[in-house]
Design a protein around this motif. Sequence first.
Motif, mmCIF file in Angstrom:
data_model
loop_
_atom_site.group_PDB
_atom_site.id
_atom_site.type_symbol
_atom_site.label_atom_id
_atom_site.label_comp_id
_atom_site.label_asym_id
_atom_site.label_seq_id
_atom_site.Cartn_x
_atom_site.Cartn_y
_atom_site.Cartn_z
ATOM 1 N N LEU A 13 -7.845 2.910 -14.768
ATOM 2 C CA LEU A 13 -6.885 2.900 -13.661
ATOM 3 C C LEU A 13 -6.505 1.493 -13.116
ATOM 4 N N GLN A 14 -5.497 0.922 -12.951
ATOM 5 C CA GLN A 14 -5.105 -0.001 -12.534
ATOM 6 C C GLN A 14 -4.090 -0.065 -11.350
ATOM 7 N N VAL A 15 -4.402 -0.563 -10.264
ATOM 8 C CA VAL A 15 -3.526 -0.233 -9.054
ATOM 9 C C VAL A 15 -3.022 -1.887 -8.578
ATOM 10 N N ASP A 16 -1.985 -2.346 -8.750
ATOM 11 C CA ASP A 16 -1.286 -3.649 -8.463
ATOM 12 C C ASP A 16 -0.705 -3.470 -7.011
ATOM 13 N N ASP A 17 -1.023 -4.557 -6.100
ATOM 14 C CA ASP A 17 -0.236 -4.908 -5.052
ATOM 15 C C ASP A 17 0.597 -3.494 -4.443
ATOM 16 N N LEU A 18 -0.192 -2.712 -4.037
ATOM 17 C CA LEU A 18 0.429 -1.159 -3.648
ATOM 18 C C LEU A 18 0.431 -1.174 -2.296
ATOM 19 N N SER A 19 1.798 -1.007 -1.675
ATOM 20 C CA SER A 19 2.065 -0.853 -0.244
ATOM 21 C C SER A 19 2.612 0.656 0.061
ATOM 22 N N VAL A 20 2.050 1.205 1.105
ATOM 23 C CA VAL A 20 2.608 2.446 1.559
ATOM 24 C C VAL A 20 3.010 2.454 2.891
ATOM 25 N N CYS A 21 4.112 2.953 3.240
ATOM 26 C CA CYS A 21 4.352 3.103 4.708
ATOM 27 C C CYS A 21 4.677 4.551 5.296
ATOM 28 N N PHE A 22 4.414 4.714 6.322
ATOM 29 C CA PHE A 22 4.902 5.917 6.949
ATOM 30 C C PHE A 22 6.158 5.629 7.993
ATOM 31 N N GLU A 23 7.327 5.977 7.808
ATOM 32 C CA GLU A 23 8.333 5.616 8.667
ATOM 33 C C GLU A 23 8.282 6.663 9.922
ATOM 34 N N GLY A 27 7.966 3.706 14.706
ATOM 35 C CA GLY A 27 8.122 2.518 13.941
ATOM 36 C C GLY A 27 7.517 2.721 12.540
ATOM 37 N N SER A 28 7.337 1.673 11.688
ATOM 38 C CA SER A 28 6.788 1.791 10.463
ATOM 39 C C SER A 28 5.381 1.504 10.306
ATOM 40 N N VAL A 29 4.625 2.762 9.886
ATOM 41 C CA VAL A 29 3.086 2.392 9.702
ATOM 42 C C VAL A 29 2.766 2.095 8.416
ATOM 43 N N GLN A 30 2.036 0.950 8.626
ATOM 44 C CA GLN A 30 1.602 0.059 7.274
ATOM 45 C C GLN A 30 0.351 0.605 6.929
ATOM 46 N N ALA A 31 0.349 1.738 6.274
ATOM 47 C CA ALA A 31 -0.865 2.453 6.023
ATOM 48 C C ALA A 31 -1.602 1.690 4.931
ATOM 49 N N VAL A 32 -1.041 1.169 3.980
ATOM 50 C CA VAL A 32 -1.535 0.536 2.879
ATOM 51 C C VAL A 32 -0.801 -0.830 2.675
ATOM 52 N N SER A 33 -1.507 -2.008 2.556
ATOM 53 C CA SER A 33 -0.793 -3.190 2.532
ATOM 54 C C SER A 33 -1.151 -4.218 1.262
ATOM 55 N N GLY A 34 -0.658 -3.915 0.318
ATOM 56 C CA GLY A 34 -0.993 -4.693 -1.049
ATOM 57 C C GLY A 34 -2.253 -4.833 -1.396
ATOM 58 N N VAL A 35 -2.624 -3.464 -1.868
ATOM 59 C CA VAL A 35 -3.913 -3.226 -2.398
ATOM 60 C C VAL A 35 -4.055 -3.223 -4.006
ATOM 61 N N SER A 36 -5.078 -3.994 -4.404
ATOM 62 C CA SER A 36 -5.024 -4.015 -6.095
ATOM 63 C C SER A 36 -6.455 -3.883 -6.273
ATOM 64 N N PHE A 37 -6.831 -2.883 -7.189
ATOM 65 C CA PHE A 37 -8.171 -2.713 -7.842
ATOM 66 C C PHE A 37 -7.949 -2.116 -9.167
ATOM 67 N N ALA A 38 -8.930 -2.306 -9.710
ATOM 68 C CA ALA A 38 -8.984 -1.598 -11.182
ATOM 69 C C ALA A 38 -10.251 -0.698 -11.439
ATOM 70 N N MET A 39 -10.322 0.158 -12.157
ATOM 71 C CA MET A 39 -11.543 1.118 -12.672
ATOM 72 C C MET A 39 -11.615 1.065 -14.205
ATOM 73 N N MET A 235 -12.113 -1.237 2.739
ATOM 74 C CA MET A 235 -10.754 -1.374 3.425
ATOM 75 C C MET A 235 -10.901 -1.689 4.969
ATOM 76 N N TYR A 236 -9.656 -2.608 5.411
ATOM 77 C CA TYR A 236 -9.609 -2.573 6.711
ATOM 78 C C TYR A 236 -8.247 -2.718 7.087
ATOM 79 N N ALA A 237 -7.688 -1.815 7.985
ATOM 80 C CA ALA A 237 -6.385 -1.761 8.411
ATOM 81 C C ALA A 237 -5.288 -1.779 7.318
ATOM 82 N N GLY A 238 -5.786 -1.181 6.231
ATOM 83 C CA GLY A 238 -4.772 -0.840 5.130
ATOM 84 C C GLY A 238 -5.028 -1.877 3.880
ATOM 85 N N SER A 239 -5.748 -3.111 4.252
ATOM 86 C CA SER A 239 -6.004 -4.099 3.150
ATOM 87 C C SER A 239 -7.288 -3.739 2.432
ATOM 88 N N LEU A 240 -7.425 -4.309 1.403
ATOM 89 C CA LEU A 240 -8.870 -4.022 0.557
ATOM 90 C C LEU A 240 -9.288 -5.609 1.003
#
Lengths: 330, 342
Positions: A13-23, A27-39, A235-240
Amino acid sequence: MKVMAAPPETAILQVDDLSVCFETSRGSVQAVSGVSFAMAKGEVYALVGESGCGKSTTALAVMRLVPPPGRIRRGHIRLGDEDLLALSDEAMADVRGRRLAMIFQNPLVSLNPVYRAGSQIEEAISLDSVPRPVAWRRAIEVLGRVRIGDPAERALRYPHELSGGMRQRVMTGMMISRTPDLLIADEPTTALDVTIQARILDLLMDLCSHSGMALLIITHDLGIVAEIADRVGVMYAGSLVEQAPVYELYEDPLHPYTRMLMRALPRLGKGQGRLETIPGSVPDLIALPAGCAFHPRCPERLAICASQTPVSRVVGGGRTVACHRGEVDR
Amino acid sequence: MPMATAPQAPPSWPLVRLDSARKYFPIRGGLFGHSARYVRAVNNVSMTIERGETFGLVGESGSGKTTLARLIPGLLRPSGGRVLYDGRDIARTHGGELNRLRRRMGIVFQDPASSLNPRSPVRASIRRPLDLQGVRGREAERRVLETIDRVNLGREVLDRYPHQLSGGQQQRASIARAIILNPELVILDEPTSALDVSIQAQILNLLQSLQEQIRLTYLFITHNLSIVRYMSDRIGVMYLGKLVEVAPAEALHDRPFHPYTAALLSASPPLNPRLRDRKRYRLEGDPPSLISPPPGCGLHPRCPFAVEVCSERTPPLVEAAARRLVACHRWEELTLKVGPGA
Ligand SMILES: Nc1ncnc2c1ncn2[C@@H]1O[C@H](COP(=O)(O)OP(=O)(O)OP(=O)(O)O)[C@@H](O)[C@H]1O
Ligand SMILES: Nc1ncnc2c1ncn2[C@@H]1O[C@H](COP(=O)(O)OP(=O)(O)OP(=O)(O)O)[C@@H](O)[C@H]1O
Ligand code: SF4
Ligand SMILES: [Mg+2]
Ligand SMILES: [Mg+2]
């Protein structure tokens, strides 16, 4: 020399710069901000952090199951050589059936209320064109492996006739009945007693070491992490904010948040010292502070922390950290 | 014990004492609506809680911890045996006297929502015990302010509703409510299970400093062994409605005497990856039913050390060493150690 957390050629698995928000209306909830990791294959990777920091959302993004009003704003997710975000819905459903599986935080979500527990596992097994009677027998075997007492009888029960802990074990059984390449387990043992938890963790680890299944385990329980993870992402506040092999994370945490979290754990006896607490509270994900999201609570902050977001840097030994401290002197 | 009726017990009495206490819940739905079957939630438990100590109570889900705790303030009446608070038999105490005894105890539950009224501002919930005692007006407000100060809550939260508070603030408010009448004993039933690590640390620190400041006695219930060790002077381990071991916290961790304690310690992740390969004791199968518990020792169907006598006779809780009690036929022969190495 830069050491990658997991070399891409062996990454399952390779996750690169993942950002997810809830509109939302607020306002826009920045649930995941620029997360990258690999397994890597067979690896146990734990995603940890406090409630609301984006662990489940990250996992749901990998499954491509982020519920509306959420959407994946940015990033790439690769499973082996498959680019998951580029697949058609049908192709993605096929990947979910065969190569990816997830044990959800709330087990009622994924057990179908109108089918008996055994049938749901049988269904999963017969996807591999195993004949029904054989699949049923194997389903009962699987229920035994996840420590359900009297499995032949319990296989006939509907989800609502089982306790929460048992439903969670049925889910676990369903997911391990056919070994996926990657199993995502979101708080897989929260409703369970410690002795049963220990069994389930043993079982999951066994699968990883014998079948090469990779396990992404999501939890806020740092005891479970210490027990089974090879590597950990905090993770803290959406960031790794930090990634490290498990021993290094517990013995030499680099990010101030991880350091404080480790000192907040009760590891001693009575009267042997106070626990560390983190001042302030987690930020609102709609209005994240500028710079490092942790800076308002960080005892080690620098002037730059309030204005510039630290980027994750590789510090050697398979570790990454996103913190301005040490950017120059390390 | 004739002294139980003495009006003023000498201070050397334990604050809480259970003598073969039982709580059986009848199961309805028998053949003629009769209930001949029972859930034996607390089954012959004898123990004491000393003044100023923290007594930790651990055990798996359904082992009877909450039921035992509810017997102490008389929220449940024992089906047998006695529950004494400061030497007085709770079951024989009524009306105003029971009320006065209960005032000396506070309770905090896992879910703060159960002690905070969702439809009133937090102030009303915290003040409620004072209302019941007839303390009103300025005096009540003064004590509310003094108490929220003790639990480190700001005044601004008093006018908010519970849902407008964070989990940690809600739990502080429930603690404030539990201590506002200056109790001696506070029963804490899983007070941090619903909280994150950093908030949990705040609450555990708070509980410890309150204990030092106002000399509280705690009954601390949890299933988390790291927390119970950090908080407790002595720990009691429950299995299937029975107390199977009681010991000082460190001694229990260093060398458990009961196979169930050893299994519980082995299964609890120790917050240190270097202890992954520790020696472990594993139990087979699931806990049996409380309705028809196995004969003899309740653990025998799952115990790796069970011998014939275990299925025949119930092991009594005996004094095994100074301040240590254990209920196992074989404790003297076994050397249990859950530790690094192996
Ligand atoms: N459907 C939704 N609409 C709006 N916001 C959402 C939605 N789902 C999640 N969020 C927000 O996204 C953030 C991340 O949530 P997520 O469930 O990923 O956290 P988590 O780390 O899994 O937390 P927990 O440990 O409590 O399960 C949270 O602030 C949450 O409130
Ligand atoms: N009012 C009641 N009526 C019938 N059975 C009850 C009642 N209260 C508790 N029980 C049963 O008594 C047993 C012990 O319950 P108790 O809540 O004391 O356990 P516990 O050790 O606190 O468990 P947990 O860790 O899950 O909180 C359980 O089997 C429970 O279902
Ligand atoms: S009495 Fe027997 S069955 Fe019970 S714990 Fe001891 S050895 Fe095991
Ligand atoms: Mg989650
Ligand atoms: Mg309970």
